[in-house]
Design a protein around this motif. Sequence first.
Motif, PDB file in Angstrom:
ATOM      1  N   SER A   1       0.808  -1.218   0.000  1.00  0.00           N
ATOM      2  CA  SER A   1       0.000   0.000   0.000  1.00  0.00           C
ATOM      3  C   SER A   1       0.843   1.272   0.000  1.00  0.00           C
ATOM      4  O   SER A   1       0.425   2.306  -0.531  1.00  0.00           O
ATOM      5  N   GLU A   2       2.060   1.205   0.587  1.00  0.00           N
ATOM      6  CA  GLU A   2       2.881   2.412   0.624  1.00  0.00           C
ATOM      7  C   GLU A   2       3.264   2.873  -0.787  1.00  0.00           C
ATOM      8  O   GLU A   2       3.454   4.072  -1.033  1.00  0.00           O
ATOM      9  N   VAL A   3       3.330   1.923  -1.723  1.00  0.00           N
ATOM     10  CA  VAL A   3       3.673   2.265  -3.110  1.00  0.00           C
ATOM     11  C   VAL A   3       2.503   2.951  -3.801  1.00  0.00           C
ATOM     12  O   VAL A   3       2.695   3.871  -4.613  1.00  0.00           O
ATOM     13  N   TYR A   4       1.295   2.515  -3.470  1.00  0.00           N
ATOM     14  CA  TYR A   4       0.113   2.987  -4.178  1.00  0.00           C
ATOM     15  C   TYR A   4      -0.703   3.992  -3.364  1.00  0.00           C
ATOM     16  O   TYR A   4      -1.770   4.412  -3.807  1.00  0.00           O
ATOM     17  N   MET A   5      -0.219   4.386  -2.186  1.00  0.00           N
ATOM     18  CA  MET A   5      -1.015   5.198  -1.271  1.00  0.00           C
ATOM     19  C   MET A   5      -1.483   6.503  -1.914  1.00  0.00           C
ATOM     20  O   MET A   5      -2.655   6.894  -1.783  1.00  0.00           O
ATOM     21  N   THR A   6      -0.590   7.203  -2.602  1.00  0.00           N
ATOM     22  CA  THR A   6      -0.970   8.479  -3.208  1.00  0.00           C
ATOM     23  C   THR A   6      -2.102   8.294  -4.206  1.00  0.00           C
ATOM     24  O   THR A   6      -3.077   9.063  -4.222  1.00  0.00           O
TER      25      THR A   6
ATOM     26  N   ASP B   1      -0.189   1.505   7.334  1.00  0.00           N
ATOM     27  CA  ASP B   1      -0.448   1.823   5.924  1.00  0.00           C
ATOM     28  C   ASP B   1      -1.764   1.247   5.433  1.00  0.00           C
ATOM     29  O   ASP B   1      -1.909   0.894   4.255  1.00  0.00           O
ATOM     30  N   PHE B   2      -2.740   1.126   6.338  1.00  0.00           N
ATOM     31  CA  PHE B   2      -4.106   0.850   5.934  1.00  0.00           C
ATOM     32  C   PHE B   2      -4.782   2.200   5.677  1.00  0.00           C
ATOM     33  O   PHE B   2      -4.358   3.229   6.212  1.00  0.00           O
ATOM     34  N   ILE B   3      -5.824   2.185   4.864  1.00  0.00           N
ATOM     35  CA  ILE B   3      -6.683   3.358   4.727  1.00  0.00           C
ATOM     36  C   ILE B   3      -7.906   3.137   5.592  1.00  0.00           C
ATOM     37  O   ILE B   3      -8.565   2.099   5.497  1.00  0.00           O
TER      38      ILE B   3
END
Length: 294
Positions: free
Chosen positions: A87-92, A116-118
Amino acid sequence: MGVVGVTGSPDTVLSVAKIIKMSVEVMMEYEMYKYESMKKYNLREQLMHLIFYNDNFEREDLSKYFKALNLDEEILRIPILIQIENSEVYMTKVKEILDGNKFRSRQDIGDSTKEDFIFLFKGIGCDIRNLMQDYKYLVGEYLSPLLQYIRARHLVYNIYVGPIQNDIMYYRQAYLDCMWMQKNMGNSQNRSFYFYDYMIRYMESRVPASEFNAIFYMLKKELGKKFTDNYTETMEALIEKDYNLAKAGNMLHIHKNTLVYRLDKIREVLNMNPLVNNTEREFMECFYYYLIRK
């Protein structure tokens, strides 16, 4: 800032006093870290930080943020936890998709967690009578653009939907309920879990282990590992598939008749039939949750 005293013989209490000193110092450093961290966030991030990580707050602590952000404190909101692989890669991009969602409301609040959960509270402006009928559909509709993006990249994900809230004092518990699902729903992937579907399991998870042992330890010990392994596998499938034998058999990759044979063996031992007696079903589910409890 304060004094902590320890009484007793110096030789006896010296080691205890040192531990207390270290504990207080660590606690104060953590509180100072939280304070400094909070100053870096905007108001919405500060609000979510308070919900995520603070167990001791008053209604006024939350209300001041809701008033400053012009948010309705009593509107119905659905808590949603989104877990995505890497998720850290795709968070933005994930946040961009959620922010640009046509179903997004200015009453929505959310942020990423330290894992790094939403996590977000989706504001819903409708009557509870309609919401209970349609809330799963509404969640699916809201998350559809994000799920399309995730599936197109073959990412592993899970969605956890907590109990619906209309009182800000229960928001932290709703977040913890979603985190409970994330930790206890096994190794299933690419699924959505709804808290209301797991109420019995959740309630049983709150029962002290000592009480469960007093009820079920005898059965576990006397029946043995071979029986309990077969029992947990069979009950897991039956519970997951709402006691539909054909679907449960497919889940276990066995024929329906083989599942019936397994269930007959269990009924012979326990003298209970979860397919026809609700009271016996409750007992057997409780025994299952006891056996899988970590």
